[in-house]
Motif scaffolding. Structure first.
Motif, PDB file in Angstrom:
ATOM      1  N   THR A  27      19.527  60.794  33.107  1.00 28.71           N
ATOM      2  CA  THR A  27      20.900  60.298  33.163  1.00 28.71           C
ATOM      3  C   THR A  27      20.973  58.996  33.948  1.00 28.71           C
ATOM      4  N   GLU A  30      19.413  56.233  31.861  1.00 28.11           N
ATOM      5  CA  GLU A  30      20.277  55.853  30.741  1.00 28.11           C
ATOM      6  C   GLU A  30      21.404  54.946  31.214  1.00 28.11           C
ATOM      7  N   ARG A  31      21.948  55.242  32.398  1.00 29.65           N
ATOM      8  CA  ARG A  31      23.012  54.402  32.953  1.00 29.65           C
ATOM      9  C   ARG A  31      22.492  53.020  33.306  1.00 29.65           C
ATOM     10  N   ARG A 129      27.796  54.692  30.919  1.00 28.91           N
ATOM     11  CA  ARG A 129      26.966  54.670  29.708  1.00 28.91           C
ATOM     12  C   ARG A 129      27.600  53.871  28.575  1.00 28.91           C
TER      13      ARG A 129
END
Length: 201
Positions: A27, A30-31, A129
């Motif tokens: 996570t 991905e950010r 995101r």
């Protein structure tokens, strides 16, 4: 230098994402990847726009957006479908917009004409995101490079409402090139349909 840093970080985060198995780490990566992809898209949009033609070959004289619109898009202004006309050069400036687009995006013509597309429609800063800027820029570059329309997948791209607060929106975008009689790219036509109710409802 800024571009080099973005490109290096994107490559590194992509590699790390492939190797990561921990959900929290994925996570975070991905950010970070979304953030640097956005930054690179904004740099490219501002510096070169979407037109991949070498600068000496690009059209240099101003183009009358209203004349092009009247010739190629006679139903532009009164269409119930939202349309935006973009200058493909550096900055991706908004050349024209129809009433349906203004209504769909809570904007006013005088406030957005001549402005950079991504200044008017940035990614939602509260969504780490968010990839609307990156994906839209990629599509516009594809259109400018290939000379053919490009239909994007349904895209979440939050916009500011009349009060300036970001609201969730999902769109079905189609981007298309507009060439002059000599075949040079003069504008990009951005067409969207709001499909939020179908996605969220």
């Amino acid at each position: 230098m800024k571009r080099f840093i973005c490109e290096q970080n994107i490559a590194n985060f992509r590699r790390l994402l492939v190797e990561a198995s921990d959900p929290a780490k994925r996570t975070a990566l991905e950010r970070l990847l979304a953030s640097y992809n956005r930054e690179l898209a904004l740099l490219d949009a501002e510096e070169i726009g979407a037109d991949a033609t070498p600068i000496p070959q690009q059209r240099r004289q101003p183009v009358d957006a209203a004349a092009v619109r009247d010739e190629f898009l006679p139903h532009f202004e009164h269409s119930p479908h939202p349309y935006l006309l973009l200058d493909p050069g550096p900055g991706l400036r908004i050349a024209d917009v129809n009433a349906a687009y203004l209504t769909a995006t809570f904007t006013e013509r005088g406030a957005i004409l001549g402005k950079s597309l991504f200044d008017v429609f940035p990614d939602n800063p509260d969504d780490a995101r968010a990839d609307g800027v990156n994906n839209l820029y990629s599509s516009l570059r594809t259109v400018a490079t290939t000379g053919r329309p490009h239909a994007m997948a349904v895209q979440r791209y939050d916009i500011r409402d009349a009060a300036g607060k970001f609201v969730e929106r999902h769109w079905q975008p189609i981007n298309a090139p507009i060439h002059d009689a000599q075949g040079k790219l003069v504008f990009l036509l951005h067409h969207v349909e709001d499909v939020t109710d179908q996605v969220v409802g």
